[in-house]
Design a protein around this motif. Structure first.
Motif, PDB file in Angstrom:
ATOM      1  N   ILE A   1       0.833  -1.209   0.000  1.00  0.00           N
ATOM      2  CA  ILE A   1       0.000   0.000   0.000  1.00  0.00           C
ATOM      3  C   ILE A   1       0.865   1.254   0.000  1.00  0.00           C
ATOM      4  O   ILE A   1       0.530   2.255  -0.664  1.00  0.00           O
ATOM      5  CB  ILE A   1      -0.983  -0.023   1.185  1.00  0.00           C
ATOM      6  N   ALA A   2       1.995   1.235   0.695  1.00  0.00           N
ATOM      7  CA  ALA A   2       2.901   2.386   0.638  1.00  0.00           C
ATOM      8  C   ALA A   2       3.392   2.604  -0.789  1.00  0.00           C
ATOM      9  O   ALA A   2       3.481   3.746  -1.263  1.00  0.00           O
ATOM     10  CB  ALA A   2       4.078   2.164   1.578  1.00  0.00           C
ATOM     11  N   GLY A   3       3.704   1.514  -1.491  1.00  0.00           N
ATOM     12  CA  GLY A   3       4.122   1.641  -2.882  1.00  0.00           C
ATOM     13  C   GLY A   3       3.017   2.153  -3.772  1.00  0.00           C
ATOM     14  O   GLY A   3       3.246   2.987  -4.664  1.00  0.00           O
ATOM     15  N   LEU A   4       1.798   1.675  -3.555  1.00  0.00           N
ATOM     16  CA  LEU A   4       0.658   2.145  -4.346  1.00  0.00           C
ATOM     17  C   LEU A   4       0.380   3.627  -4.082  1.00  0.00           C
ATOM     18  O   LEU A   4       0.085   4.389  -5.009  1.00  0.00           O
ATOM     19  CB  LEU A   4      -0.586   1.319  -4.012  1.00  0.00           C
TER      20      LEU A   4
ATOM     21  N   HIS B   1       0.520   6.463  -6.998  1.00  0.00           N
ATOM     22  CA  HIS B   1      -0.649   7.261  -7.367  1.00  0.00           C
ATOM     23  C   HIS B   1      -0.646   8.662  -6.758  1.00  0.00           C
ATOM     24  O   HIS B   1      -1.473   9.496  -7.155  1.00  0.00           O
ATOM     25  CB  HIS B   1      -1.932   6.540  -6.945  1.00  0.00           C
ATOM     26  N   GLY B   2       0.228   8.909  -5.800  1.00  0.00           N
ATOM     27  CA  GLY B   2       0.224  10.205  -5.134  1.00  0.00           C
ATOM     28  C   GLY B   2      -1.003  10.418  -4.277  1.00  0.00           C
ATOM     29  O   GLY B   2      -1.538  11.529  -4.208  1.00  0.00           O
ATOM     30  N   LEU B   3      -1.459   9.356  -3.606  1.00  0.00           N
ATOM     31  CA  LEU B   3      -2.663   9.431  -2.789  1.00  0.00           C
ATOM     32  C   LEU B   3      -2.359   9.003  -1.358  1.00  0.00           C
ATOM     33  O   LEU B   3      -1.337   8.381  -1.073  1.00  0.00           O
ATOM     34  CB  LEU B   3      -3.760   8.526  -3.376  1.00  0.00           C
TER      35      LEU B   3
ATOM     36  N   ALA C   1     -10.731  13.194  -5.649  1.00  0.00           N
ATOM     37  CA  ALA C   1     -10.784  14.225  -4.616  1.00  0.00           C
ATOM     38  C   ALA C   1     -11.982  15.144  -4.777  1.00  0.00           C
ATOM     39  O   ALA C   1     -12.549  15.615  -3.787  1.00  0.00           O
ATOM     40  CB  ALA C   1      -9.490  15.040  -4.629  1.00  0.00           C
ATOM     41  N   SER C   2     -12.389  15.402  -6.015  1.00  0.00           N
ATOM     42  CA  SER C   2     -13.449  16.385  -6.253  1.00  0.00           C
ATOM     43  C   SER C   2     -14.845  15.779  -6.289  1.00  0.00           C
ATOM     44  O   SER C   2     -15.835  16.510  -6.148  1.00  0.00           O
ATOM     45  CB  SER C   2     -13.186  17.118  -7.574  1.00  0.00           C
ATOM     46  N   HIS C   3     -14.958  14.467  -6.466  1.00  0.00           N
ATOM     47  CA  HIS C   3     -16.297  13.873  -6.537  1.00  0.00           C
ATOM     48  C   HIS C   3     -16.980  13.996  -5.179  1.00  0.00           C
ATOM     49  O   HIS C   3     -16.429  13.587  -4.156  1.00  0.00           O
ATOM     50  CB  HIS C   3     -16.199  12.405  -6.959  1.00  0.00           C
TER      51      HIS C   3
ATOM     52  N   ALA D   1      -8.181  -1.338  -4.363  1.00  0.00           N
ATOM     53  CA  ALA D   1      -9.200  -0.306  -4.474  1.00  0.00           C
ATOM     54  C   ALA D   1      -8.623   1.012  -3.990  1.00  0.00           C
ATOM     55  O   ALA D   1      -7.828   1.048  -3.047  1.00  0.00           O
ATOM     56  CB  ALA D   1     -10.428  -0.667  -3.638  1.00  0.00           C
ATOM     57  N   MET D   2      -9.032   2.095  -4.661  1.00  0.00           N
ATOM     58  CA  MET D   2      -8.747   3.459  -4.205  1.00  0.00           C
ATOM     59  C   MET D   2     -10.092   4.126  -3.953  1.00  0.00           C
ATOM     60  O   MET D   2     -11.011   3.998  -4.777  1.00  0.00           O
ATOM     61  CB  MET D   2      -7.995   4.248  -5.280  1.00  0.00           C
ATOM     62  N   THR D   3     -10.232   4.826  -2.864  1.00  0.00           N
ATOM     63  CA  THR D   3     -11.501   5.480  -2.565  1.00  0.00           C
ATOM     64  C   THR D   3     -11.259   6.874  -2.000  1.00  0.00           C
ATOM     65  O   THR D   3     -10.170   7.188  -1.501  1.00  0.00           O
ATOM     66  CB  THR D   3     -12.339   4.656  -1.583  1.00  0.00           C
TER      67      THR D   3
END
Length: 376
Positions: free
Chosen positions: A75-78, A82-84, A223-225, A249-251
């Motif tokens: 997850i740290a790599g993901l 993705h910069g999230l 971020a904007s949704h 998953a990204m949320t």
């Protein structure tokens, strides 16, 4: 006096076993088959980067120990990739596992799920298992996503909007403008899940850029949704790790992230998959090469199939959706005798269609030669 309760939940009566297709060994055992072209599961014929295989070998000595249940290193790599925020990622045993986890976390009997059709069957099956009801938005006569119908459906207070972009099996997609329209139209109380299993095939160019000319991921809109949004990705396709089963998953919603953690099994991603995916992230050149091969084969196969007089939908995946003009089941069965595995589509209204993956060039040649013989 009432009888014993049914053995199985009644929701299961609406389901059929998932068509996972035949294995290489099963087809190779057929009389007269000397070579198998496995083009039924949308796999990457090149496999992962060599460094990934080396990392798996090294990690194999540790399989006697449970994996990190949170997958923190991956997850740290993901998150860096993705910069999230790493707090908004969840891991799954393939992205299909996350579809099941999402259904368990958010769906209740009677909830409405809007999806595109034809669909990846598990988009529907997990919803039906939870007692939800489906609203299918089909393709237009021209084989395109029916955007007006989709916009009207998602504007209602449904529970979940769930579809793939690009679509599986159709291969068609929403461009940036259409995707923004859909997300803007979604009712504020609805949960939205975009399955982007084929994102890399749609977006990665030969120069490694992360957007194709007419496709856009929902990731920049996280971020904007204003409502809860989930994006699913997988390492099974362009990253070449189908056999290890690893997706994520990204949320934009901490509540959904908590739901994933509560509804998943504690150790739902194994140690080899976590290690392999982490190493794969730092070798994206393998994905660029895989996408280049798939794009060449996709265009070559489409041209050849069109020359046979068959209808082929445009695709941004590593597959094509082809109308045989006759029942596809017998066509696929006949192709097996030539050592070729494809997937006949079994959802209502698509009985003449089959999905064929882009494999190696020899695989494509074998498929085209066999199909010409079968259709003749």
């Amino acid at each position: 006096m009432t009888g014993p309760a049914p053995l199985l939940r009644p929701e299961l009566a609406a389901l059929s076993p998932y068509n996972a297709g035949l294995t290489l060994a099963e087809v190779a055992a057929r009389p007269g088959v000397t070579r198998v072209a496995k083009l039924g599961s949308n796999e990457n014929p090149a496999g992962p980067a060599p460094e990934v295989i080396a990392a798996i070998r090294e990690a194999a000595a540790g399989v006697g120990v449970y994996p990190d249940p949170a997958g923190r290193d991956l997850i740290a790599g993901l998150a860096a990739h993705h910069g999230l925020d790493p707090q908004l990622f969840a891991l799954g045993n393939g992205s299909e596992d996350l579809l099941a986890v999402l259904a368990r976390a958010v769906l209740r009997p009677g909830d409405e799920v809007v999806t595109l059709f034809p669909s990846f069957p598990l988009h529907e099956d997990y919803a039906l298992t939870m007692g939800a009801k489906l609203t299918r938005i089909g393709l237009t006569a021209a084989g395109q996503i029916d955007l007006p119908a989709l916009l009207a459906a998602v504007a209602r207070p449904v529970r979940l909007v769930l579809f793939a972009n690009p679509m599986n099996p159709a291969g068609v997609w929403l461009d940036a403008a259409a995707l923004r329209q859909v997300l803007a139209a979604v009712h504020p109380t609805a949960i939205t899940c975009l399955d982007e299993a084929y994102h890399e095939y749609a977006s990665v160019t030969s120069g490694g850029q992360d957007e194709g000319p007419d496709y856009a991921s929902a990731e920049p809109l996280l971020a904007s949704h204003p409502g809860p949004l989930v994006i699913l990705r997988t390492f099974s396709k362009a990253w070449g790790l189908a056999g290890l089963r690893i997706g994520y998953a990204m949320t934009n919603n901490a509540g959904l992230k908590r739901g994933f953690d509560l509804a998943r099994t504690p150790f739902n991603t194994n140690i080899l998959a976590q290690v392999a995916a982490r190493v794969a992230l730092v070798h994206p050149e393998a994905v660029v090469q895989a996408v280049a091969l798939a794009t060449r084969e996709r265009e070559r196969l489409a041209d050849a199939l069109n020359s046979l007089g068959l209808r082929v939908l445009p695709s941004r995946g590593n597959f094509l959706f082809v109308d045989c003009g006759r029942p596809a089941g017998p066509v696929a069965e006949a192709l097996l005798d030539h050592g070729v595995i494809v997937k006949p589509w079994k959802q209502p209204g698509f009985g003449t269609w089959l999905r064929v993956s882009t494999g190696s060039s020899p695989d494509g040649d074998q498929f085209l030669a066999a199909l010409a013989r079968v259709l003749a």
